[in-house]
Scaffold this active site. Sequence first.
Site, short mmCIF file in Angstrom:
data_model
loop_
_atom_site.label_atom_id
_atom_site.label_comp_id
_atom_site.label_asym_id
_atom_site.label_seq_id
_atom_site.Cartn_x
_atom_site.Cartn_y
_atom_site.Cartn_z
N ASN A 190 41.71 108.17 -1.13
CA ASN A 190 41.43 108.33 -2.56
C ASN A 190 42.63 109.03 -3.21
OD1 ASN A 190 40.44 108.94 -5.09
ND2 ASN A 190 38.93 110.45 -4.37
N TRP A 191 43.44 108.24 -3.90
CA TRP A 191 44.68 108.81 -4.47
C TRP A 191 44.42 109.60 -5.74
CZ3 TRP A 191 48.62 104.09 -4.00
CH2 TRP A 191 48.72 103.74 -2.64
N LYS A 192 43.20 109.56 -6.25
CA LYS A 192 42.84 110.27 -7.49
C LYS A 192 43.84 109.91 -8.60
CE LYS A 192 40.43 113.68 -4.78
NZ LYS A 192 39.92 115.02 -4.63
N HIS B 28 31.82 110.15 -7.52
CA HIS B 28 32.64 111.22 -6.93
C HIS B 28 32.30 112.53 -7.65
CE1 HIS B 28 36.06 113.68 -5.84
NE2 HIS B 28 36.26 112.86 -4.82
N GLU C 27 34.05 114.85 -8.75
CA GLU C 27 34.90 115.14 -9.92
C GLU C 27 34.38 114.39 -11.14
OE1 GLU C 27 38.62 114.24 -8.02
OE2 GLU C 27 38.41 116.05 -6.80
N GLU D 222 30.62 114.54 0.71
CA GLU D 222 31.75 115.41 0.36
C GLU D 222 31.22 116.73 -0.21
OE1 GLU D 222 35.51 112.87 -0.35
OE2 GLU D 222 34.44 113.04 -2.23
N GLY E 269 39.64 119.45 -1.77
CA GLY E 269 40.91 119.94 -2.32
C GLY E 269 41.10 121.44 -2.16
N SER F 11 39.01 117.86 2.47
CA SER F 11 40.11 118.45 3.25
C SER F 11 40.22 117.88 4.66
CB SER F 11 40.00 119.97 3.28
OG SER F 11 40.03 120.49 1.96
N GLY G 154 41.50 112.66 0.33
CA GLY G 154 42.25 112.83 -0.91
C GLY G 154 43.69 113.21 -0.60
N GLY G 155 43.96 114.51 -0.62
CA GLY G 155 45.33 115.02 -0.48
C GLY G 155 46.13 114.38 0.66
P1 PGA Z 1 40.55 116.09 -0.33
O1 PGA Z 1 39.73 115.14 -1.32
O2 PGA Z 1 40.76 115.33 0.96
O3 PGA Z 1 41.84 116.36 -1.06
O4 PGA Z 1 39.74 117.33 -0.12
C1 PGA Z 1 38.67 114.33 -0.85
C2 PGA Z 1 38.02 113.60 -2.00
O5 PGA Z 1 37.81 114.21 -3.06
O6 PGA Z 1 37.70 112.39 -1.91
#
Ligand code: PGA
Length: 268
Positions: free
Chosen positions: A10-12, A99, A101, A171, A177, A217, A238-239
Amino acid sequence: MTRKLMMCGNWKMNKNYAEAVSLSQLISNRSYKNWKDVDVVLIPPACDLKGVSNVLEFDHSPMQVGAQNCHWEESGAYTGEVSPLMIRDCGATWCLVGHSERRQMFGETDTTVNLKVKSLLAHGLKPIVCVGETLECREAGEALPFVTSQVRAAFAGVDARHAGEVVVAYEPIWAIGTGRTATPEVAGEMCGAIHECLAEVFGPEAGERVRVLYGGSMKPANVERLLAQETIDGGLIGGASLKDEDFAILVEAALKASTARGANRLKK
Ligand code: PGA
């Protein structure tokens, strides 16, 4: 039941068009033919979907493309939104829904999640439904009922024949994050509870086909321990999905876990 492992990046809201094309090329160069043994999905911003899917098509890559969000209607006066038909047209076969967010910052609710899940399925796309609790919710001992209620709401009215096309990503919000990962035991236990809930929602046989991913994470340092939990069917990353070398390590770990699970099953 063997569920194919799945690793999603997930590149956000990261990577402009040129950067997205370049990152997908770098990941594609690191992938080997056996990457088909795990479903690998790249999830760039909407404006990069076409560029990324062109790269994968050109390389005959087994990797797939997903969108981060969509509206549930096909078209209309919804300024700023994209429809399932539009993301499909750009080469996406998957779409994240709900998600945290989007739930926390953009007013996504269980109701809109359900509308999006149904619309995606109706248009031949596969939803990855994100669920997860806040730290306060966990500390109040409410994590399990909260997460299972999100799962039930997301799939309300969805026919069991779609079970093989939907995925759940657990999640915990406190782990996204933050560098703070759920321990493999905590993550594995919640993913196990989600599997049980899915068996109730879709019936035992169909429910077993739904993959449950862990996200929050996930990185090279913890991926092996997380995937050692057989209730976790992969990751939503994500990251660590923004660097080709890290993402490749995560996919390779999933391939190893998949082989180990096969061997364990033979022993049983
Ligand atoms: P993260 O993000 O790996 O940076 O914690 C995961 C996500 O929000 O899908």
